[in-house]
Scaffold this motif. Structure first.
Motif, PDB file in Angstrom:
ATOM      1  N   TYR A   1      -6.391 -22.871  16.309  1.00  0.00           N
ATOM      2  CA  TYR A   1      -6.178 -21.480  15.919  1.00  0.00           C
ATOM      3  C   TYR A   1      -4.766 -21.316  15.365  1.00  0.00           C
ATOM      4  O   TYR A   1      -3.880 -22.138  15.614  1.00  0.00           O
ATOM      5  CB  TYR A   1      -6.405 -20.554  17.114  1.00  0.00           C
ATOM      6  CG  TYR A   1      -7.854 -20.241  17.336  1.00  0.00           C
ATOM      7  CD1 TYR A   1      -8.392 -19.031  16.920  1.00  0.00           C
ATOM      8  CD2 TYR A   1      -8.704 -21.167  17.928  1.00  0.00           C
ATOM      9  CE1 TYR A   1      -9.729 -18.735  17.104  1.00  0.00           C
ATOM     10  CE2 TYR A   1     -10.042 -20.886  18.116  1.00  0.00           C
ATOM     11  CZ  TYR A   1     -10.549 -19.668  17.705  1.00  0.00           C
ATOM     12  OH  TYR A   1     -11.874 -19.385  17.887  1.00  0.00           O
ATOM     13  N   ALA A   2      -4.554 -20.220  14.651  1.00  0.00           N
ATOM     14  CA  ALA A   2      -3.280 -19.974  13.976  1.00  0.00           C
ATOM     15  C   ALA A   2      -2.080 -20.117  14.912  1.00  0.00           C
ATOM     16  O   ALA A   2      -1.048 -20.633  14.525  1.00  0.00           O
ATOM     17  CB  ALA A   2      -3.280 -18.597  13.315  1.00  0.00           C
ATOM     18  N   GLY A   3      -2.184 -19.683  16.151  1.00  0.00           N
ATOM     19  CA  GLY A   3      -1.066 -19.754  17.094  1.00  0.00           C
ATOM     20  C   GLY A   3      -1.081 -20.979  17.977  1.00  0.00           C
ATOM     21  O   GLY A   3      -0.231 -21.139  18.852  1.00  0.00           O
ATOM     22  N   GLY A   4      -2.032 -21.875  17.780  1.00  0.00           N
ATOM     23  CA  GLY A   4      -2.107 -23.108  18.562  1.00  0.00           C
ATOM     24  C   GLY A   4      -1.274 -24.204  17.926  1.00  0.00           C
ATOM     25  O   GLY A   4      -0.877 -24.105  16.770  1.00  0.00           O
ATOM     26  N   ALA A   5      -1.004 -25.266  18.677  1.00  0.00           N
ATOM     27  CA  ALA A   5      -0.178 -26.363  18.168  1.00  0.00           C
ATOM     28  C   ALA A   5      -0.842 -27.703  18.460  1.00  0.00           C
ATOM     29  O   ALA A   5      -1.394 -27.908  19.536  1.00  0.00           O
ATOM     30  CB  ALA A   5       1.206 -26.326  18.799  1.00  0.00           C
ATOM     31  N   PHE A   6      -0.774 -28.607  17.485  1.00  0.00           N
ATOM     32  CA  PHE A   6      -1.234 -29.986  17.647  1.00  0.00           C
ATOM     33  C   PHE A   6      -0.069 -30.879  17.275  1.00  0.00           C
ATOM     34  O   PHE A   6       0.315 -30.972  16.110  1.00  0.00           O
ATOM     35  CB  PHE A   6      -2.440 -30.258  16.754  1.00  0.00           C
ATOM     36  CG  PHE A   6      -2.962 -31.671  16.827  1.00  0.00           C
ATOM     37  CD1 PHE A   6      -3.192 -32.292  18.041  1.00  0.00           C
ATOM     38  CD2 PHE A   6      -3.235 -32.367  15.666  1.00  0.00           C
ATOM     39  CE1 PHE A   6      -3.686 -33.598  18.102  1.00  0.00           C
ATOM     40  CE2 PHE A   6      -3.731 -33.664  15.709  1.00  0.00           C
ATOM     41  CZ  PHE A   6      -3.954 -34.278  16.933  1.00  0.00           C
ATOM     42  N   ASN A   7       0.533 -31.519  18.263  1.00  0.00           N
ATOM     43  CA  ASN A   7       1.696 -32.380  18.060  1.00  0.00           C
ATOM     44  C   ASN A   7       1.218 -33.826  18.031  1.00  0.00           C
ATOM     45  O   ASN A   7       0.870 -34.389  19.069  1.00  0.00           O
ATOM     46  CB  ASN A   7       2.710 -32.157  19.187  1.00  0.00           C
ATOM     47  CG  ASN A   7       3.970 -32.963  19.007  1.00  0.00           C
ATOM     48  OD1 ASN A   7       4.022 -33.877  18.190  1.00  0.00           O
ATOM     49  ND2 ASN A   7       4.982 -32.633  19.776  1.00  0.00           N
ATOM     50  N   MET A   8       1.227 -34.437  16.859  1.00  0.00           N
ATOM     51  CA  MET A   8       0.749 -35.814  16.719  1.00  0.00           C
ATOM     52  C   MET A   8       1.784 -36.842  17.146  1.00  0.00           C
ATOM     53  O   MET A   8       1.437 -38.014  17.314  1.00  0.00           O
ATOM     54  CB  MET A   8       0.280 -36.077  15.292  1.00  0.00           C
ATOM     55  CG  MET A   8      -1.031 -35.380  14.982  1.00  0.00           C
ATOM     56  SD  MET A   8      -1.736 -35.787  13.370  1.00  0.00           S
ATOM     57  CE  MET A   8      -1.906 -37.567  13.419  1.00  0.00           C
ATOM     58  N   ASN A   9       3.037 -36.443  17.310  1.00  0.00           N
ATOM     59  CA  ASN A   9       4.074 -37.383  17.761  1.00  0.00           C
ATOM     60  C   ASN A   9       4.121 -38.666  16.934  1.00  0.00           C
ATOM     61  O   ASN A   9       4.297 -39.757  17.478  1.00  0.00           O
ATOM     62  CB  ASN A   9       3.860 -37.758  19.229  1.00  0.00           C
ATOM     63  CG  ASN A   9       4.572 -36.845  20.176  1.00  0.00           C
ATOM     64  OD1 ASN A   9       5.477 -36.120  19.796  1.00  0.00           O
ATOM     65  ND2 ASN A   9       4.164 -36.879  21.427  1.00  0.00           N
ATOM     66  N   ASN A  10       3.921 -38.546  15.626  1.00  0.00           N
ATOM     67  CA  ASN A  10       3.950 -39.709  14.727  1.00  0.00           C
ATOM     68  C   ASN A  10       2.852 -40.723  15.047  1.00  0.00           C
ATOM     69  O   ASN A  10       2.991 -41.904  14.736  1.00  0.00           O
ATOM     70  CB  ASN A  10       5.326 -40.387  14.753  1.00  0.00           C
ATOM     71  CG  ASN A  10       6.420 -39.437  14.346  1.00  0.00           C
ATOM     72  OD1 ASN A  10       6.291 -38.711  13.367  1.00  0.00           O
ATOM     73  ND2 ASN A  10       7.500 -39.408  15.098  1.00  0.00           N
ATOM     74  N   ARG A  11       1.767 -40.264  15.645  1.00  0.00           N
ATOM     75  CA  ARG A  11       0.630 -41.137  15.999  1.00  0.00           C
ATOM     76  C   ARG A  11      -0.449 -41.034  14.931  1.00  0.00           C
ATOM     77  O   ARG A  11      -0.414 -40.168  14.063  1.00  0.00           O
ATOM     78  CB  ARG A  11       0.042 -40.732  17.356  1.00  0.00           C
ATOM     79  CG  ARG A  11       1.023 -40.639  18.475  1.00  0.00           C
ATOM     80  CD  ARG A  11       1.548 -41.976  18.879  1.00  0.00           C
ATOM     81  NE  ARG A  11       2.463 -41.820  20.014  1.00  0.00           N
ATOM     82  CZ  ARG A  11       3.034 -42.802  20.622  1.00  0.00           C
ATOM     83  NH1 ARG A  11       2.836 -44.034  20.231  1.00  0.00           N
ATOM     84  NH2 ARG A  11       3.845 -42.588  21.630  1.00  0.00           N
ATOM     85  N   ASN A  12      -1.445 -41.907  15.036  1.00  0.00           N
ATOM     86  CA  ASN A  12      -2.603 -41.894  14.140  1.00  0.00           C
ATOM     87  C   ASN A  12      -3.792 -41.306  14.886  1.00  0.00           C
ATOM     88  O   ASN A  12      -4.004 -41.617  16.067  1.00  0.00           O
ATOM     89  CB  ASN A  12      -2.941 -43.304  13.671  1.00  0.00           C
ATOM     90  CG  ASN A  12      -1.811 -43.935  12.896  1.00  0.00           C
ATOM     91  OD1 ASN A  12      -1.129 -43.271  12.121  1.00  0.00           O
ATOM     92  ND2 ASN A  12      -1.591 -45.218  13.111  1.00  0.00           N
ATOM     93  N   GLU A  13      -4.579 -40.474  14.192  1.00  0.00           N
ATOM     94  CA  GLU A  13      -5.759 -39.873  14.812  1.00  0.00           C
ATOM     95  C   GLU A  13      -6.839 -39.688  13.763  1.00  0.00           C
ATOM     96  O   GLU A  13      -6.545 -39.348  12.614  1.00  0.00           O
ATOM     97  CB  GLU A  13      -5.414 -38.522  15.440  1.00  0.00           C
ATOM     98  CG  GLU A  13      -6.535 -37.911  16.240  1.00  0.00           C
ATOM     99  CD  GLU A  13      -6.989 -38.802  17.379  1.00  0.00           C
ATOM    100  OE1 GLU A  13      -8.138 -39.291  17.330  1.00  0.00           O
ATOM    101  OE2 GLU A  13      -6.192 -39.036  18.309  1.00  0.00           O
ATOM    102  N   SER A  14      -8.095 -39.933  14.155  1.00  0.00           N
ATOM    103  CA  SER A  14      -9.256 -39.716  13.296  1.00  0.00           C
ATOM    104  C   SER A  14     -10.118 -38.635  13.923  1.00  0.00           C
ATOM    105  O   SER A  14     -10.345 -38.657  15.132  1.00  0.00           O
ATOM    106  CB  SER A  14     -10.090 -40.999  13.168  1.00  0.00           C
ATOM    107  OG  SER A  14      -9.307 -42.040  12.629  1.00  0.00           O
ATOM    108  N   VAL A  15     -10.587 -37.695  13.100  1.00  0.00           N
ATOM    109  CA  VAL A  15     -11.446 -36.620  13.602  1.00  0.00           C
ATOM    110  C   VAL A  15     -12.651 -36.463  12.690  1.00  0.00           C
ATOM    111  O   VAL A  15     -12.567 -36.664  11.483  1.00  0.00           O
ATOM    112  CB  VAL A  15     -10.685 -35.280  13.721  1.00  0.00           C
ATOM    113  CG1 VAL A  15      -9.612 -35.361  14.788  1.00  0.00           C
ATOM    114  CG2 VAL A  15     -10.091 -34.841  12.399  1.00  0.00           C
ATOM    115  N   GLY A  16     -13.778 -36.090  13.304  1.00  0.00           N
ATOM    116  CA  GLY A  16     -15.004 -35.875  12.544  1.00  0.00           C
ATOM    117  C   GLY A  16     -14.945 -34.630  11.689  1.00  0.00           C
ATOM    118  O   GLY A  16     -15.546 -34.560  10.628  1.00  0.00           O
ATOM    119  N   GLY A  17     -14.209 -33.633  12.137  1.00  0.00           N
ATOM    120  CA  GLY A  17     -14.041 -32.398  11.394  1.00  0.00           C
ATOM    121  C   GLY A  17     -12.748 -31.731  11.818  1.00  0.00           C
ATOM    122  O   GLY A  17     -12.237 -31.991  12.912  1.00  0.00           O
ATOM    123  N   LEU A  18     -12.204 -30.871  10.958  1.00  0.00           N
ATOM    124  CA  LEU A  18     -10.943 -30.196  11.250  1.00  0.00           C
ATOM    125  C   LEU A  18     -11.053 -28.741  10.833  1.00  0.00           C
ATOM    126  O   LEU A  18     -11.401 -28.446   9.680  1.00  0.00           O
ATOM    127  CB  LEU A  18      -9.799 -30.872  10.494  1.00  0.00           C
ATOM    128  CG  LEU A  18      -8.406 -30.277  10.647  1.00  0.00           C
ATOM    129  CD1 LEU A  18      -7.937 -30.351  12.107  1.00  0.00           C
ATOM    130  CD2 LEU A  18      -7.418 -30.998   9.743  1.00  0.00           C
TER     131      LEU A  18
END
Length: 186
Positions: free
Chosen positions: A64-81
């Motif tokens: 959501y607009a006010g949510g946060a996803f911190n990848m920390n310079n990591r790699n991630e694969s997702v089926g949908g975004l």
């Protein structure tokens, strides 16, 4: 408002969707060990990666607009975004691999402060043509977009797409409906 960590070497076999609606959830399983399937991060909450590939490749990540996803310079694969407007997802030096649809806008945008959902850093198309769709929210790819394993392309359905950085994907760009693609969003 607390902090929960998923650690360990064993996959989480919970098959339902997860919701982070307060505080912080840190995913710290061994690299490529499934910590979550589909996950939604709501306003005021944060999802943090401390290792690579923590979300199931078939899962959908919704922020959501006010949510946060911190990848920390990591790699991630997702089926949908799914992204809300006014959200900036920054991969840092890591890479987000998209294996399905990228959607931006309502209902993930709660306050129409900004009409842009932005990805910065590195985005891989995972070797396929990916559908990008928006609802009242432009998609800004202020990142390097690459093919992944195979030829990647973009299929834009109704809306605005801004490709800001130099990209290396070699597949086609399809547009359907009322679309605008630009390399300038000033």
């Amino acid at each position: 408002d607390g902090h929960l960590r998923f650690n360990g070497a064993s996959a989480n076999t919970f098959s339902g969707a997860s919701f982070v609606d307060q505080g912080r959830l840190t995913l710290n399983k061994n690299a490529s060990v499934r910590a979550l399937g589909s996950v939604t991060v709501t306003n005021g909450a944060e999802l943090v990666l401390n290792a690579n590939e923590q979300i199931d490749n078939g899962g959908t990540l919704s922020i959501y607009a006010g949510g946060a996803f911190n990848m920390n310079n990591r790699n991630e694969s997702v089926g949908g975004l799914n992204l809300g407007g006014n959200h900036v997802l920054d991969t840092g030096t890591g890479t987000l691999t998209l294996l399905g649809v990228l959607y931006a806008g309502s209902p993930y945008t709660t306050n129409f402060v900004s009409t842009r959902a932005t990805i910065r850093g590195n985005l891989s198309l995972g070797g396929g043509t990916r559908i990008l769709q928006e609802s009242g929210c432009s998609i800004v790819l202020d990142c390097h977009v690459s093919d992944g394993a195979g030829v990647g392309g973009i299929h834009l359905l109704d809306g605005f797409l801004y490709l800001v950085q130099s990209n290396s994907f070699t597949g086609p760009v399809f547009v359907d409906g009322n679309c605008t693609i630009s390399n300038n969003f000033a």
